[in-house]
Design a protein around this motif. Structure first.
Motif, PDB file in Angstrom:
ATOM      1  N   UNK A  23      49.960  23.452  33.470  1.00  0.00           N
ATOM      2  CA  UNK A  23      49.623  21.849  32.567  1.00  0.00           C
ATOM      3  C   UNK A  23      49.519  20.720  32.517  1.00  0.00           C
ATOM      4  N   UNK A  24      50.425  20.654  33.160  1.00  0.00           N
ATOM      5  CA  UNK A  24      51.517  19.421  33.595  1.00  0.00           C
ATOM      6  C   UNK A  24      49.639  18.987  34.471  1.00  0.00           C
ATOM      7  N   UNK A  25      49.407  19.887  35.507  1.00  0.00           N
ATOM      8  CA  UNK A  25      48.558  19.896  36.745  1.00  0.00           C
ATOM      9  C   UNK A  25      47.427  19.926  36.694  1.00  0.00           C
ATOM     10  N   UNK A  26      46.898  19.999  35.129  1.00  0.00           N
ATOM     11  CA  UNK A  26      45.327  20.592  34.849  1.00  0.00           C
ATOM     12  C   UNK A  26      45.076  21.657  35.574  1.00  0.00           C
ATOM     13  N   UNK A  27      45.749  22.672  35.517  1.00  0.00           N
ATOM     14  CA  UNK A  27      45.290  24.789  35.711  1.00  0.00           C
ATOM     15  C   UNK A  27      44.527  24.458  34.074  1.00  0.00           C
ATOM     16  N   UNK A  28      43.235  25.735  34.997  1.00  0.00           N
ATOM     17  CA  UNK A  28      42.278  25.851  33.498  1.00  0.00           C
ATOM     18  C   UNK A  28      42.957  27.288  33.203  1.00  0.00           C
ATOM     19  N   UNK A  29      43.199  28.095  34.184  1.00  0.00           N
ATOM     20  CA  UNK A  29      43.785  29.360  33.392  1.00  0.00           C
ATOM     21  C   UNK A  29      45.122  29.915  33.973  1.00  0.00           C
ATOM     22  N   UNK A  30      45.444  31.029  33.412  1.00  0.00           N
ATOM     23  CA  UNK A  30      46.040  32.198  34.193  1.00  0.00           C
ATOM     24  C   UNK A  30      46.143  33.802  33.699  1.00  0.00           C
ATOM     25  N   UNK A  31      46.717  34.425  35.007  1.00  0.00           N
ATOM     26  CA  UNK A  31      46.563  35.955  34.591  1.00  0.00           C
ATOM     27  C   UNK A  31      48.107  36.548  34.569  1.00  0.00           C
ATOM     28  N   UNK A  32      48.314  37.081  33.582  1.00  0.00           N
ATOM     29  CA  UNK A  32      49.343  37.033  33.934  1.00  0.00           C
ATOM     30  C   UNK A  32      49.978  39.305  33.951  1.00  0.00           C
ATOM     31  N   UNK A  85      53.352  23.684  44.573  1.00  0.00           N
ATOM     32  CA  UNK A  85      52.408  24.734  44.735  1.00  0.00           C
ATOM     33  C   UNK A  85      50.893  24.740  43.795  1.00  0.00           C
ATOM     34  N   UNK A  86      51.347  24.133  42.847  1.00  0.00           N
ATOM     35  CA  UNK A  86      49.760  23.683  42.345  1.00  0.00           C
ATOM     36  C   UNK A  86      49.263  22.949  41.837  1.00  0.00           C
ATOM     37  N   UNK A  87      48.789  21.642  42.818  1.00  0.00           N
ATOM     38  CA  UNK A  87      47.889  21.081  43.416  1.00  0.00           C
ATOM     39  C   UNK A  87      46.954  21.493  43.506  1.00  0.00           C
ATOM     40  N   UNK A  88      46.451  21.087  43.303  1.00  0.00           N
ATOM     41  CA  UNK A  88      44.664  21.294  43.432  1.00  0.00           C
ATOM     42  C   UNK A  88      44.254  22.965  42.984  1.00  0.00           C
ATOM     43  N   UNK A  89      44.769  22.933  42.876  1.00  0.00           N
ATOM     44  CA  UNK A  89      44.952  24.980  41.651  1.00  0.00           C
ATOM     45  C   UNK A  89      44.032  24.940  40.501  1.00  0.00           C
ATOM     46  N   UNK A  90      43.353  25.658  40.439  1.00  0.00           N
ATOM     47  CA  UNK A  90      42.838  26.111  39.281  1.00  0.00           C
ATOM     48  C   UNK A  90      42.688  26.651  38.327  1.00  0.00           C
ATOM     49  N   UNK A  91      43.375  28.111  38.779  1.00  0.00           N
ATOM     50  CA  UNK A  91      43.786  29.884  38.905  1.00  0.00           C
ATOM     51  C   UNK A  91      45.006  29.603  38.730  1.00  0.00           C
ATOM     52  N   UNK A 112      52.281  32.579  27.189  1.00  0.00           N
ATOM     53  CA  UNK A 112      50.888  32.786  28.159  1.00  0.00           C
ATOM     54  C   UNK A 112      49.788  32.359  27.150  1.00  0.00           C
ATOM     55  N   UNK A 113      49.685  33.336  26.129  1.00  0.00           N
ATOM     56  CA  UNK A 113      48.424  32.881  24.370  1.00  0.00           C
ATOM     57  C   UNK A 113      48.699  32.023  24.117  1.00  0.00           C
ATOM     58  N   UNK A 114      49.715  31.144  24.332  1.00  0.00           N
ATOM     59  CA  UNK A 114      49.512  29.933  23.209  1.00  0.00           C
ATOM     60  C   UNK A 114      50.096  28.540  24.651  1.00  0.00           C
ATOM     61  N   UNK A 115      49.701  28.699  25.749  1.00  0.00           N
ATOM     62  CA  UNK A 115      49.783  27.969  26.677  1.00  0.00           C
ATOM     63  C   UNK A 115      48.769  26.809  26.813  1.00  0.00           C
ATOM     64  N   UNK A 116      47.329  27.188  26.022  1.00  0.00           N
ATOM     65  CA  UNK A 116      46.258  26.395  26.245  1.00  0.00           C
ATOM     66  C   UNK A 116      45.852  26.338  27.128  1.00  0.00           C
ATOM     67  N   UNK A 117      45.885  27.278  28.187  1.00  0.00           N
ATOM     68  CA  UNK A 117      45.556  27.736  28.888  1.00  0.00           C
ATOM     69  C   UNK A 117      44.640  29.325  28.708  1.00  0.00           C
ATOM     70  N   UNK A 118      43.335  29.066  29.678  1.00  0.00           N
ATOM     71  CA  UNK A 118      42.135  30.703  29.460  1.00  0.00           C
ATOM     72  C   UNK A 118      42.903  31.476  29.674  1.00  0.00           C
TER      73      UNK A 118
END
Length: 286
Positions: A87-96, A58-64, A122-128
């Motif tokens: 995180x392993x797929x290098x997604x950069x941001x998340x909206x929870x 599902x997360x292949x190629x996903x940015x957000x 979410x807040x400690x994930x390292x993602x925006x």
């Protein structure tokens, strides 16, 4: 590419539609056949939070990621699984998508304890990140439709507690803003409608819109617990529902914010306008 989890649900389907309308690439994640129609050209991926391989696909190629989980039994596990995969797929941001009142103490209980754990992850994930905490959904009233058509009363678990009832389309619009504009990173938004309403106030407005009576029946927390358990709802879900309802009944959700207007540049929709848009769901008439 923006991954939308819960893509066929009350909020997620509007997120997908708005992203498509805005010209953004959206991938709709669903566990099975979508419960609502999705745009014909949207990328749909079948995935389950309990299936790591499906999440990786599902997360292949996903940015957000728009992270909406609705487990039958309250748990942060689904949020944690998606975050780890992202995180392993290098997604950069998340909206929870969380819930109003999350983390507040109410007697010996914590309101939205599983959302609280997920928010921390979410807040400690390292993602925006951006966290959305909506109040009571106007769409919850759709559960009343069969009762109203049968002339039966609507159960009221929140008594005279007022709530800033919000249209799910406004939640989705704020989510899209956060998904597509980094200015919202690091923000927690409490999303409400424009006015405080008791559940009987909602019933009165809905009755005016549909032209038939909407009668409410007050249920104490103890009676609500008994009825929900008898319905087969998992006990942990029952406790979460009873705690949240009792918290609102006690007046703790009498909150109206300007967060929707600050993000969208317009006021949030009223409950009456939502009811007018969904009139046929209660009357069966087109």
């Amino acid at each position: 590419m923006i991954l939308v989890t819960g893509a066929s649900g009350t909020v997620g389907r509007h997120v997908v539609q708005l992203l498509q309308q805005g010209g953004y690439r959206a991938r709709a994640m669903t566990r099975g056949r979508p419960g609502h129609a999705l745009p014909p050209d949207v990328d749909v991926v079948r995935a389950d939070f309990d299936d790591p391989d499906s999440l990786r696909r599902a997360v292949i190629g996903v940015r957000t990621v728009f992270l909406l989980t609705a487990p039958a039994t309250p748990t942060p596990d689904h949020d944690l699984a998606l975050l780890a995969t992202a995180r392993s797929a290098e997604v950069t941001s998340v909206v929870k998508l969380s819930a109003i009142g999350t983390g507040e103490r109410f007697g010996a209980a914590t309101v939205g304890a599983w959302h609280q754990a997920a928010e921390h992850a979410v807040r400690t994930s390292g993602l925006a990140w951006t966290v959305l905490r909506p109040s009571s959904f106007a769409a919850n009233c759709l559960h009343w439709a069969s009762l109203i058509r049968a002339g039966q009363s609507v159960p009221n678990l929140t008594g005279d507690g007022q709530q800033g009832v919000i249209d799910p389309r406004d939640i989705a619009a704020v989510a899209v803003a956060a998904l597509t504009d980094s200015a919202h990173a690091g923000k927690t938004y409490t999303l409400t409608g424009p006015e405080l309403l008791r559940l009987p106030d909602q019933a009165t407005q809905l009755a005016q819109v549909i032209g038939r009576p909407v009668v409410t029946a007050d249920l104490s927390p103890a009676v609500a617990r008994q009825q929900l358990l008898a319905s087969g709802m998992p006990s942990a879900a029952v406790e979460a529902t009873v705690i949240g309802s009792a918290w609102a009944r006690a007046g703790h959700n009498a909150i109206v914010t300007d967060d929707v207007e600050r993000v969208l540049g317009r006021p949030p929709a009223t409950f009456r306008s939502w009811a007018q848009r969904h009139r046929e769901a209660f009357t069966g008439a087109r």
